[in-house]
Scaffold this motif. Structure first.
Motif, short mmCIF file in Angstrom:
data_model
loop_
_atom_site.label_atom_id
_atom_site.label_comp_id
_atom_site.label_asym_id
_atom_site.label_seq_id
_atom_site.Cartn_x
_atom_site.Cartn_y
_atom_site.Cartn_z
N ILE A 42 0.84 -1.21 0.00
CA ILE A 42 0.00 0.00 0.00
C ILE A 42 0.87 1.26 0.00
N ARG A 43 1.96 1.23 0.76
CA ARG A 43 2.82 2.41 0.84
C ARG A 43 3.53 2.72 -0.48
N CYS A 44 3.52 1.75 -1.40
CA CYS A 44 4.08 2.04 -2.72
C CYS A 44 3.21 3.04 -3.49
N VAL A 45 1.92 3.10 -3.15
CA VAL A 45 1.01 4.04 -3.83
C VAL A 45 0.51 5.13 -2.89
N VAL A 46 0.54 4.87 -1.57
CA VAL A 46 0.16 5.88 -0.57
C VAL A 46 1.29 5.89 0.46
N PRO A 47 2.38 6.62 0.20
CA PRO A 47 3.58 6.55 1.06
C PRO A 47 3.32 6.83 2.53
N GLU A 48 2.34 7.67 2.83
CA GLU A 48 2.09 8.05 4.23
C GLU A 48 1.20 7.04 4.97
N PHE A 49 0.79 5.97 4.29
CA PHE A 49 -0.12 4.99 4.91
C PHE A 49 0.49 4.46 6.21
N GLY A 50 -0.29 4.53 7.28
CA GLY A 50 0.17 4.05 8.59
C GLY A 50 -0.43 2.70 8.94
N ASP A 51 0.25 1.99 9.82
CA ASP A 51 -0.24 0.67 10.21
C ASP A 51 -1.58 0.73 10.94
N ASP A 52 -1.94 1.90 11.43
CA ASP A 52 -3.22 2.06 12.12
C ASP A 52 -4.32 2.57 11.18
N TRP A 53 -4.01 2.75 9.90
CA TRP A 53 -5.02 3.14 8.92
C TRP A 53 -5.87 1.92 8.56
N ARG A 54 -7.06 2.21 8.05
CA ARG A 54 -7.93 1.15 7.56
C ARG A 54 -7.95 1.17 6.03
N CYS A 55 -8.31 0.03 5.42
CA CYS A 55 -8.22 -0.04 3.96
C CYS A 55 -9.16 -1.11 3.41
N LYS A 56 -9.37 -1.05 2.09
CA LYS A 56 -10.10 -2.08 1.36
C LYS A 56 -9.84 -1.88 -0.12
N LEU A 57 -10.16 -2.89 -0.93
CA LEU A 57 -10.10 -2.80 -2.38
C LEU A 57 -11.51 -2.66 -2.92
N VAL A 58 -11.68 -1.80 -3.93
CA VAL A 58 -13.02 -1.55 -4.48
C VAL A 58 -12.94 -1.44 -6.00
N LEU A 59 -14.05 -1.80 -6.64
CA LEU A 59 -14.23 -1.57 -8.07
C LEU A 59 -15.02 -0.27 -8.22
N PRO A 60 -14.49 0.74 -8.89
CA PRO A 60 -15.19 2.03 -8.98
C PRO A 60 -16.35 1.98 -9.95
N GLY A 61 -17.43 2.65 -9.60
CA GLY A 61 -18.55 2.79 -10.52
C GLY A 61 -19.28 1.49 -10.79
N ASN A 62 -20.10 1.51 -11.83
CA ASN A 62 -20.87 0.34 -12.24
C ASN A 62 -20.28 -0.19 -13.54
N PRO A 63 -19.65 -1.38 -13.52
CA PRO A 63 -18.99 -1.89 -14.73
C PRO A 63 -19.96 -2.20 -15.86
N LEU A 64 -21.26 -2.26 -15.57
CA LEU A 64 -22.23 -2.56 -16.63
C LEU A 64 -22.62 -1.32 -17.43
N ASP A 65 -22.23 -0.14 -16.96
CA ASP A 65 -22.60 1.09 -17.64
C ASP A 65 -21.53 1.61 -18.59
N SER A 66 -20.43 0.88 -18.71
CA SER A 66 -19.35 1.34 -19.57
C SER A 66 -18.52 0.17 -20.05
N ASP A 67 -17.94 0.31 -21.23
CA ASP A 67 -17.03 -0.69 -21.75
C ASP A 67 -15.59 -0.44 -21.31
N ARG A 68 -15.38 0.60 -20.52
CA ARG A 68 -14.04 0.89 -20.04
C ARG A 68 -13.55 -0.21 -19.11
N LEU A 69 -12.23 -0.43 -19.13
CA LEU A 69 -11.62 -1.39 -18.22
C LEU A 69 -11.85 -0.93 -16.78
N ASN A 70 -12.40 -1.80 -15.95
CA ASN A 70 -12.71 -1.46 -14.57
C ASN A 70 -11.53 -1.86 -13.68
N VAL A 71 -10.68 -0.91 -13.34
CA VAL A 71 -9.45 -1.19 -12.60
C VAL A 71 -9.71 -1.03 -11.10
#
Length: 336
Positions: free
Chosen positions: A115-144
């Motif tokens: 995580i710190r590779c993309v958010v350098p200030e991320f602390g061990d006491d921070w909370r986190c999760k992975l999410v898919l943004p938006g609704n993948p059925l409304d666009s042909d864009r790659l959902n990263v």
């Protein structure tokens, strides 16, 4: 989900389905697996609670062992749901906190370093999760996949995850499912029991499990049932209402995370219907008219289903041999 909410397409006779599964479990346990009972890792969700209830009907309460395996990122409410399920079932049980094992294996450190590779200030006491943004059925864009982080007393932030960091985070998080399975098999070995896997059809079909983790089991009694059908069994089997009312969650990351925001393109009930239609060979126009979607949305959902099947086929693959060993082979009904 009550019986009145179930779409006609996915209605089952829960008594008949229960009788069929229970009879099959008895035969598999005695004739194929040759064990004395079942161990079920109960997460506090509806799938594992239904599996434990089916096992108790099949072999009796005293021959089913329930285990709860929390860690420091687990939702504290999960334990309450587990305890309520255990009281309802009347089966012996244990709670094993896996945080020390995960700490020793570097699960949290490896994840946080990624995580710190993309958010350098991320602390061990921070909370986190992975999410898919938006609704993948409304666009042909790659959902990263994106990373959501929350510092203590701060505001939620989301950042796009590059592939290497995404894989590092998932690989570290997969320690959790694999350690849980290791301890589940410990109890199965000491009791001479078999391990009952808990995926429903949506999870099994779409590869929503960890190889060597929650994908590893001796028998998976509800893998042929859509999630909507599992809820019908839950109502019939008397699973506590608090458990059935709980939204499906991964319970893997420290921030609350639904299954659809992490993996599936639609909420579970509608995803069941689209998967049913795809399995039945329905045209996109027929499915769109039946489910209140556009043909384009159904087409994207179908593509997403096939993409997940293709990507996760490896998870279903048993160990490969260079040459066959004809004298050794697992009976078909005992395989994953």
């Amino acid at each position: 989900m009550s019986a009145s909410d179930v779409p006609e397409l996915l209605r089952i006779d829960p008594a008949a389905v229960t009788e069929h599964i229970v009879a099959k479990l008895r035969r598999q346990l005695g004739d194929t697996l040759r064990r004395r009972g079942f161990v079920v890792a109960i997460s506090g969700g509806v799938d594992s609670s239904v599996c434990a209830a089916l096992a108790a009907r099949a072999v009796g309460q005293t021959h089913v062992f329930g285990i709860f395996l929390p860690e420091r990122d687990s939702d504290p409410k999960s334990r309450l749901y587990f305890e309520e399920s255990i009281r309802h079932l009347g089966i012996p049980s244990a709670i094993e906190n896996i945080s020390p094992i995960l700490e020793a294996a570097g699960c949290y450190r490896r994840r946080n370093d990624a995580i710190r590779c993309v958010v350098p200030e991320f602390g061990d006491d921070w909370r986190c999760k992975l999410v898919l943004p938006g609704n993948p059925l409304d666009s042909d864009r790659l959902n990263v996949t994106q990373l959501a982080v929350l510092p203590p007393g701060g505001q939620l932030r989301t950042v796009r995850l590059p592939g290497p960091e995404y894989r590092d985070i998932v690989a570290a998080s997969n320690f959790k499912q694999r350690v849980r399975t290791m301890l589940t098999y410990y109890h199965a070995d000491r009791l001479h029991y078999a391990v009952l896997g808990t995926p429903n059809r949506l999870e099994y079909d779409q590869g929503f499990f960890v190889k060597g983790g929650d994908g590893l089991a001796d028998v998976k009694p509800i893998a042929h049932l859509y999630k909507t059908q599992v809820y019908q069994l839950a109502e019939y089997l008397g699973v506590p209402a608090s458990v059935t009312a709980r939204l499906p969650t991964t319970d893997t990351y420290s921030l609350p995370q639904s299954q659809e925001e992490f993996y599936f393109a639609l909420p579970v009930r509608r995803m069941d219907l689209v998967l049913y239609a795809a399995n039945g060979g329905w045209s996109t126009h027929r499915a769109a008219a039946a489910f209140g979607l556009t043909a384009e949305q159904v087409e994207r959902a179908y593509r997403d289903i096939e993409q997940k099947r293709s990507t996760t086929r490896y998870l279903h693959t048993p160990p490969l041999l260079v040459d066959p060993v004809p004298q050794i082979g697992a009976p078909d009904e005992a395989r994953d």
